[in-house]
Motif scaffolding. Structure first.
Motif, PDB file in Angstrom:
ATOM      1  N   THR A 131       5.241  45.632  -1.272  1.00  0.00           N
ATOM      2  CA  THR A 131       4.682  44.390  -1.798  1.00  0.00           C
ATOM      3  C   THR A 131       3.180  44.535  -2.034  1.00  0.00           C
ATOM      4  O   THR A 131       2.623  45.619  -1.943  1.00  0.00           O
ATOM      5  N   GLY A 132       2.552  43.400  -2.334  1.00  0.00           N
ATOM      6  CA  GLY A 132       1.112  43.369  -2.563  1.00  0.00           C
ATOM      7  C   GLY A 132       0.378  43.115  -1.256  1.00  0.00           C
ATOM      8  O   GLY A 132       0.809  43.524  -0.176  1.00  0.00           O
ATOM      9  N   TYR A 133      -0.717  42.401  -1.367  1.00  0.00           N
ATOM     10  CA  TYR A 133      -1.597  42.213  -0.194  1.00  0.00           C
ATOM     11  C   TYR A 133      -1.234  41.001   0.652  1.00  0.00           C
ATOM     12  O   TYR A 133      -1.769  40.820   1.721  1.00  0.00           O
ATOM     13  N   ARG A 134      -0.313  40.159   0.173  1.00  0.00           N
ATOM     14  CA  ARG A 134       0.112  39.002   0.972  1.00  0.00           C
ATOM     15  C   ARG A 134       1.361  39.451   1.742  1.00  0.00           C
ATOM     16  O   ARG A 134       2.471  39.048   1.451  1.00  0.00           O
ATOM     17  N   ASP A 135       1.145  40.319   2.708  1.00  0.00           N
ATOM     18  CA  ASP A 135       2.240  41.183   3.160  1.00  0.00           C
ATOM     19  C   ASP A 135       2.712  41.012   4.598  1.00  0.00           C
ATOM     20  O   ASP A 135       3.704  41.618   4.991  1.00  0.00           O
ATOM     21  N   HIS A 136       2.036  40.204   5.399  1.00  0.00           N
ATOM     22  CA  HIS A 136       2.375  40.168   6.832  1.00  0.00           C
ATOM     23  C   HIS A 136       3.833  39.771   7.063  1.00  0.00           C
ATOM     24  O   HIS A 136       4.538  40.372   7.870  1.00  0.00           O
ATOM     25  N   VAL A 137       4.245  38.719   6.361  1.00  0.00           N
ATOM     26  CA  VAL A 137       5.560  38.130   6.645  1.00  0.00           C
ATOM     27  C   VAL A 137       6.684  39.056   6.179  1.00  0.00           C
ATOM     28  O   VAL A 137       7.712  39.187   6.838  1.00  0.00           O
ATOM     29  N   HIS A 138       6.471  39.718   5.059  1.00  0.00           N
ATOM     30  CA  HIS A 138       7.489  40.662   4.578  1.00  0.00           C
ATOM     31  C   HIS A 138       7.711  41.766   5.614  1.00  0.00           C
ATOM     32  O   HIS A 138       8.842  42.176   5.875  1.00  0.00           O
ATOM     33  N   ALA A 139       6.600  42.243   6.191  1.00  0.00           N
ATOM     34  CA  ALA A 139       6.721  43.315   7.189  1.00  0.00           C
ATOM     35  C   ALA A 139       7.495  42.829   8.412  1.00  0.00           C
ATOM     36  O   ALA A 139       8.395  43.523   8.908  1.00  0.00           O
TER      37      ALA A 139
ATOM     38  N   SER B  64      -7.071  33.526  -1.110  1.00  0.00           N
ATOM     39  CA  SER B  64      -7.481  34.235   0.097  1.00  0.00           C
ATOM     40  C   SER B  64      -8.402  33.305   0.861  1.00  0.00           C
ATOM     41  O   SER B  64      -8.649  32.174   0.438  1.00  0.00           O
ATOM     42  N   MET B  65      -8.933  33.783   1.971  1.00  0.00           N
ATOM     43  CA  MET B  65      -9.786  32.918   2.782  1.00  0.00           C
ATOM     44  C   MET B  65     -11.099  32.590   2.084  1.00  0.00           C
ATOM     45  O   MET B  65     -11.792  31.650   2.453  1.00  0.00           O
ATOM     46  N   SER B  66     -11.458  33.384   1.085  1.00  0.00           N
ATOM     47  CA  SER B  66     -12.725  33.140   0.407  1.00  0.00           C
ATOM     48  C   SER B  66     -12.546  32.239  -0.815  1.00  0.00           C
ATOM     49  O   SER B  66     -13.398  32.150  -1.675  1.00  0.00           O
ATOM     50  N   ASP B  67     -11.433  31.562  -0.878  1.00  0.00           N
ATOM     51  CA  ASP B  67     -11.055  30.783  -2.048  1.00  0.00           C
ATOM     52  C   ASP B  67     -11.266  29.298  -1.735  1.00  0.00           C
ATOM     53  O   ASP B  67     -10.716  28.776  -0.765  1.00  0.00           O
ATOM     54  N   SER B  68     -12.034  28.622  -2.556  1.00  0.00           N
ATOM     55  CA  SER B  68     -12.312  27.201  -2.309  1.00  0.00           C
ATOM     56  C   SER B  68     -11.120  26.321  -2.656  1.00  0.00           C
ATOM     57  O   SER B  68     -11.037  25.177  -2.249  1.00  0.00           O
ATOM     58  N   ASN B  69     -10.198  26.881  -3.440  1.00  0.00           N
ATOM     59  CA  ASN B  69      -8.990  26.148  -3.812  1.00  0.00           C
ATOM     60  C   ASN B  69      -9.318  24.938  -4.692  1.00  0.00           C
ATOM     61  O   ASN B  69      -8.534  24.001  -4.783  1.00  0.00           O
ATOM     62  N   ALA B  70     -10.460  24.943  -5.337  1.00  0.00           N
ATOM     63  CA  ALA B  70     -10.894  23.779  -6.112  1.00  0.00           C
ATOM     64  C   ALA B  70     -10.176  23.659  -7.453  1.00  0.00           C
ATOM     65  O   ALA B  70     -10.289  22.645  -8.129  1.00  0.00           O
TER      66      ALA B  70
END
Lengths: 330, 325
Positions: A62-70, A243-249
């Motif tokens: 997978t890509g970088y959003r990977d914790h749960v897949h593992a 990611s955590m650096s994303d303001s989500n605006a």
């Protein structure tokens, strides 16, 4: 799936939710550095697909959003969290970080941080499976935005030409970082893009694990039976920023609210409560047990784990003492 | 000992390794039915079939990534990139996947893949088919880079590269496939690290690799008639460079010229100079110099093309100048 399977999946998905929320806190506490991409909202995708496959047997990438897949592949959550803490006990020995979780023993072949990079790698694993004659399949999870990379097109073309046993899963969460899919993508129904490569595909609700499971079962059966690749698009939503650096605006509150009503954990919980397979109280007990496990076992394990030895900073660059470097044993 | 052409030596290495191990495969553009642009895989398609001798689409990033992914499961692909210029399109997978996976997985995964590609300048192929890219590959941690200057090395380096667990890039040369040379009849594995003394000498060291070794041999013959005794060191391994071998020769001759087909900036020459500075600066009797290409995209016009590339006479002039003759 039996009701017991669904209860187990509810626990797994709730665990994934709490795990990721705790990652968020640890990041704010500066226990976790770098980039951190969290999975809440998308849990039914990884769990539904892998429940229909053979986690630990099939090869997953997978890509970088990977914790749960593992974790769903069988990785010890302690080793995953320890990796985020950068510790020697991390699954990648603190050398990878959040975006590079690896657990080869459980055939979780890694998280990769170049968007679209895993498409051809997955096709290659499928080629290897075919050469070796195994019954495994390769499963590649990536987001909708990865499909705009050339690697998507090159890999799907080769996978189709050579009829490779690979399942491509698009977790379509509607945004590529901060750019909405309609602003970046000519054909927004991602599954249609597989038609260009003569690959069968489907698009289903990614928030309802029963729906994901049924679609994935069909997809996995297709691939495992030797009929070649398949593409499955799952419509989903991430509850946090890219990611955590994303303001989500870039997302409007109405949209977030609407998708909030379709929380994959809550959908399954309510269904099990309606079926009298679980009570609200049992759910609360389950939730508390998960939070306790994370707080009392996983986090202390990570905090007490050793840092990698800086004397070993050059370890793992190349193979140790490979005899062929010196031209073999002649 | 048989005399083989460079391409025949590469073909023989493919054939032996594929006969030995069913997980050795080869892939690339037109390498199967057609047998390869430079014939390096001739006949293998008929012998090993389309599952192991794979004609790929023209999609360098895609098929390189596919080969790398296959290598994660223990397959040993030999990936031919038809021209090193096209490797730009494959570099994400070469560098971000193959070269880094061992490190970022904490040693769990490795990519035992071989990339081989003709580099260098042939005749009037123009700017986009005349790249010298060894300088790019040799700066990437986790990737080995070797570059054969003769058929023996071409054969033995590929044999070792296939068996080595690290990813290896083999930089061949457009103009050298028809070069003849002796190759041992028995199976031979060339070391992937180190350097070779092509010609021992006492007055000055010429560091060279791949095609520039031959320019240096020519130059040394001319200079020998003038009483100048050149040592030629063949840097067949560009990553890692042979620090000990470089220093040993400078300690012997006290003078160094690096001869490279590539442009000077950020290249083999600058790296060898840095190593000399670090290892044996006070052994020097003269400041080292580079004989390199001009810093231009390679032009089409034959006269301009020749003017942009170094040649044996440039080496002769540089040696004379350094020795004050």
């Amino acid at each position: 799936m039996t009701l017991d399977d669904k209860k187990r999946l509810l626990r797994e998905m709730l665990f994934a939710r709490r795990f990721e929320e705790r990652c968020y806190e640890a990041y704010v506490e500066r226990k976790i550095g770098g980039f951190l991409h969290l999975y809440p909202g998308q849990e039914a995708c990884a769990h539904g697909v892998l429940e229909a496959a053979r986690p630990g047997h099939d090869y997953v990438i997978t890509g970088y959003r990977d914790h749960v897949h593992a974790i769903k592949c069988g990785s010890d959550p302690k080793a995953v969290m320890a990796e985020l803490f950068g510790k020697e006990t991390g699954c990648s020995k603190g050398r990878g970080g959040s975006m590079h979780i690896f657990d080869v023993e459980h055939r979780f072949m890694g998280g990769y941080a170049l968007v679209g990079g895993p498409f051809p790698l997955a096709a290659g694993m499928a080629k290897a499976i075919k050469l070796k004659g195994g019954d495994e399949i390769a499963i590649c999870f990536l987001g909708d935005a990865a499909n705009n990379q050339g690697t998507f097109h090159e890999a799907l073309n080769m996978a189709s030409v050579w009829q490779l046993p690979v399942l491509y899963v698009t977790e379509n969460n509607l945004y590529g970082i901060g750019t909405r899919v309609d602003r970046s993508t000519a054909v927004q129904e991602q599954y249609k893009r597989a038609c260009g490569y003569n690959i069968p595909s489907d698009r289903v609700d990614g928030q309802d694990i029963d729906v994901v499971y049924e679609a994935a079962k069909k997809a996995v059966d297709h691939v495992r039976s030797g009929k070649g690749p398949y593409m499955l698009e799952l419509m989903t939503y991430r509850y946090r920023g890219h990611s955590m650096s994303d303001s989500n605006a870039y997302r409007c509150k109405e949209e977030e609210k609407e998708w909030g009503k379709r929380d994959p954990v809550i959908i399954l919980r309510d269904r099990l409560i309606d079926a009298a397979a679980i009570t609200e109280e049992e759910y609360q007990v389950m939730d508390k047990a998960i939070i306790d496990e994370i707080e009392n076992e996983i986090i202390p394990y990570c905090e007490n784990s050793p840092e990698p030895d800086v004397a070993e900073v050059e370890k793992y660059v190349l193979a140790d003492n490979d005899p062929w470097v010196a031209g073999g044993k002649q | 000992m048989a005399e083989l052409m460079y391409w025949e030596a590469i073909r023989r290495a493919h054939d032996e390794e594929m006969a030995r191990d069913p997980l050795v495969i080869c892939m690339g553009e037109d390498i199967g039915l057609v047998g390869g642009t430079y014939k390096a895989t001739t006949g293998l398609y008929d012998k090993y079939g389309p599952e192991r001798v794979i004609d790929t689409p023209i999609a360098e990033g895609g098929y390189t990534g596919l080969g790398v992914g296959a290598s994660f499961l223990g397959v040993r692909p030999i990936i031919e990139i038809m021209s090193v210029n096209f490797a730009w399109l494959a570099m994400d997978q070469m560098f971000n996947s193959a070269a880094k996976v061992r490190y970022m997985s904490g040693g769990q995964l490795t990519s035992p893949v071989v990339f081989r590609s003709p580099g260098g300048c042939a005749h009037q192929l123009g700017a986009q088919h005349s790249a010298r890219m060894e300088k790019v590959f040799m700066g990437i941690a986790g990737l080995r880079v070797v570059t054969p200057s003769n058929p023996r090395q071409a054969y033995g380096l590929l044999k070792s590269a296939v068996r080595c667990d690290d990813p290896v890039f083999i930089n061949e040369h457009e103009l050298m496939y028809n070069m003849k040379g002796e190759v041992p009849d028995a199976e031979y594995f060339h070391p992937l690290e180190g350097s070779e003394v092509t010609r021992p000498g006492k007055d000055i060291t010429l560091f060279a690799y791949n095609i520039s070794v031959h320019w240096c041999i020519q130059a040394a013959e001319t200079l020998a008639k003038e009483g100048i005794d050149c040592e030629i060191i063949d840097l067949y391994s560009l990553a890692p460079l042979d620090r000990a071998g470089i220093a040993a020769s400078v300690r012997k001759t006290h003078r160094a010229i690096i001869v490279e087909e590539a442009e000077a900036p950020v290249g083999v020459g600058s790296e060898v100079m840095a190593i000399i500075n670090e290892e044996c600066f006070f052994e020097l009797d003269a400041a080292p110099v580079r004989v390199s290409a001009r810093n231009v995209p390679i032009p089409y016009n034959r006269g301009l093309e020749k003017a942009s590339l170094p040649n044996p006479n440039d080496v002769v002039q540089a040696v004379r100048k350094m020795l004050g003759k």
